[in-house]
Design a protein around this motif. Structure first.
Motif, PDB file in Angstrom:
ATOM      1  N   THR A 165       0.801  -1.217   0.000  1.00 15.77           N
ATOM      2  CA  THR A 165       0.000   0.000   0.000  1.00 15.77           C
ATOM      3  C   THR A 165       0.841   1.277   0.000  1.00 15.77           C
ATOM      4  OG1 THR A 165      -1.731  -1.212   1.135  1.00 15.77           O
ATOM      5  CG2 THR A 165      -1.913   1.166   1.131  1.00 15.77           C
ATOM      6  N   PRO A 166       1.833   1.435   0.888  1.00 13.77           N
ATOM      7  CA  PRO A 166       2.616   2.679   0.862  1.00 13.77           C
ATOM      8  C   PRO A 166       3.410   2.848  -0.436  1.00 13.77           C
ATOM      9  CG  PRO A 166       3.114   1.410   2.838  1.00 13.77           C
ATOM     10  CD  PRO A 166       2.205   0.600   2.022  1.00 13.77           C
ATOM     11  N   ILE A 167       3.873   1.748  -0.999  1.00 15.60           N
ATOM     12  CA  ILE A 167       4.624   1.822  -2.255  1.00 15.60           C
ATOM     13  C   ILE A 167       3.735   2.345  -3.370  1.00 15.60           C
ATOM     14  CG2 ILE A 167       5.854   0.466  -3.991  1.00 15.60           C
ATOM     15  CD1 ILE A 167       6.675  -1.424  -1.682  1.00 15.60           C
ATOM     16  N   VAL A 168       2.530   1.829  -3.468  1.00 15.30           N
ATOM     17  CA  VAL A 168       1.597   2.254  -4.515  1.00 15.30           C
ATOM     18  C   VAL A 168       1.204   3.709  -4.314  1.00 15.30           C
ATOM     19  CG1 VAL A 168      -0.717   1.877  -5.440  1.00 15.30           C
ATOM     20  CG2 VAL A 168       0.750  -0.070  -4.949  1.00 15.30           C
ATOM     21  N   ILE A 169       0.955   4.110  -3.072  1.00 15.42           N
ATOM     22  CA  ILE A 169       0.565   5.499  -2.796  1.00 15.42           C
ATOM     23  C   ILE A 169       1.692   6.455  -3.182  1.00 15.42           C
ATOM     24  CG2 ILE A 169       0.071   7.129  -0.933  1.00 15.42           C
ATOM     25  CD1 ILE A 169      -1.522   4.867   0.408  1.00 15.42           C
ATOM     26  N   ILE A 170       2.934   6.101  -2.838  1.00 19.53           N
ATOM     27  CA  ILE A 170       4.067   6.968  -3.182  1.00 19.53           C
ATOM     28  C   ILE A 170       4.235   7.065  -4.698  1.00 19.53           C
ATOM     29  CG2 ILE A 170       6.589   7.116  -3.100  1.00 19.53           C
ATOM     30  CD1 ILE A 170       6.372   6.131  -0.187  1.00 19.53           C
ATOM     31  N   LEU A 171       4.079   5.954  -5.410  1.00 15.96           N
ATOM     32  CA  LEU A 171       4.202   5.988  -6.866  1.00 15.96           C
ATOM     33  C   LEU A 171       3.118   6.847  -7.506  1.00 15.96           C
ATOM     34  CD1 LEU A 171       5.173   2.295  -7.681  1.00 15.96           C
ATOM     35  CD2 LEU A 171       6.609   4.327  -7.884  1.00 15.96           C
ATOM     36  N   VAL A 172       1.898   6.758  -6.995  1.00 15.64           N
ATOM     37  CA  VAL A 172       0.805   7.570  -7.530  1.00 15.64           C
ATOM     38  C   VAL A 172       1.055   9.051  -7.249  1.00 15.64           C
ATOM     39  CG1 VAL A 172      -1.653   8.111  -7.252  1.00 15.64           C
ATOM     40  CG2 VAL A 172      -0.924   5.741  -7.476  1.00 15.64           C
ATOM     41  N   LEU A 173       1.478   9.374  -6.038  1.00 19.66           N
ATOM     42  CA  LEU A 173       1.758  10.775  -5.698  1.00 19.66           C
ATOM     43  C   LEU A 173       2.920  11.329  -6.525  1.00 19.66           C
ATOM     44  CD1 LEU A 173       1.329  10.782  -1.827  1.00 19.66           C
ATOM     45  CD2 LEU A 173      -0.210  11.736  -3.550  1.00 19.66           C
ATOM     46  N   LEU A 174       3.934  10.520  -6.757  1.00 18.58           N
ATOM     47  CA  LEU A 174       5.061  10.951  -7.581  1.00 18.58           C
ATOM     48  C   LEU A 174       4.608  11.204  -9.019  1.00 18.58           C
ATOM     49  CD1 LEU A 174       8.100  11.515  -7.661  1.00 18.58           C
ATOM     50  CD2 LEU A 174       8.419   9.107  -8.227  1.00 18.58           C
TER      51      LEU A 174
END
Length: 56
Positions: free
Chosen positions: A27-36
């Motif tokens: 979950t945190p990996i996906v959220i960071i990729l989307v925000l980036l």
């Protein structure tokens, strides 16, 4: 309308996968990729573009 349902079903399928497999660490990996990705899309059309692209 079908595209919106497709995007929503993709999110629901991902959440179902996380719940079923117990891979909540994704979950945190996906959220960071989307925000980036959003940051790069916004910065592409702004004055910040030269500064963002020098980081990569």
């Amino acid at each position: 309308m079908a595209k919106q349902e497709g995007k929503f079903s993709l999110v629901m399928e991902f959440l179902s996968f996380l719940k079923k497999e117990g891979k909540w660490w994704l979950t945190p990996i996906v959220i960071i990729l989307v925000l980036l990705g959003v940051l790069l899309l916004v910065a592409e059309s702004s004055v910040l573009a030269p500064f963002i692209y020098t980081l990569f």
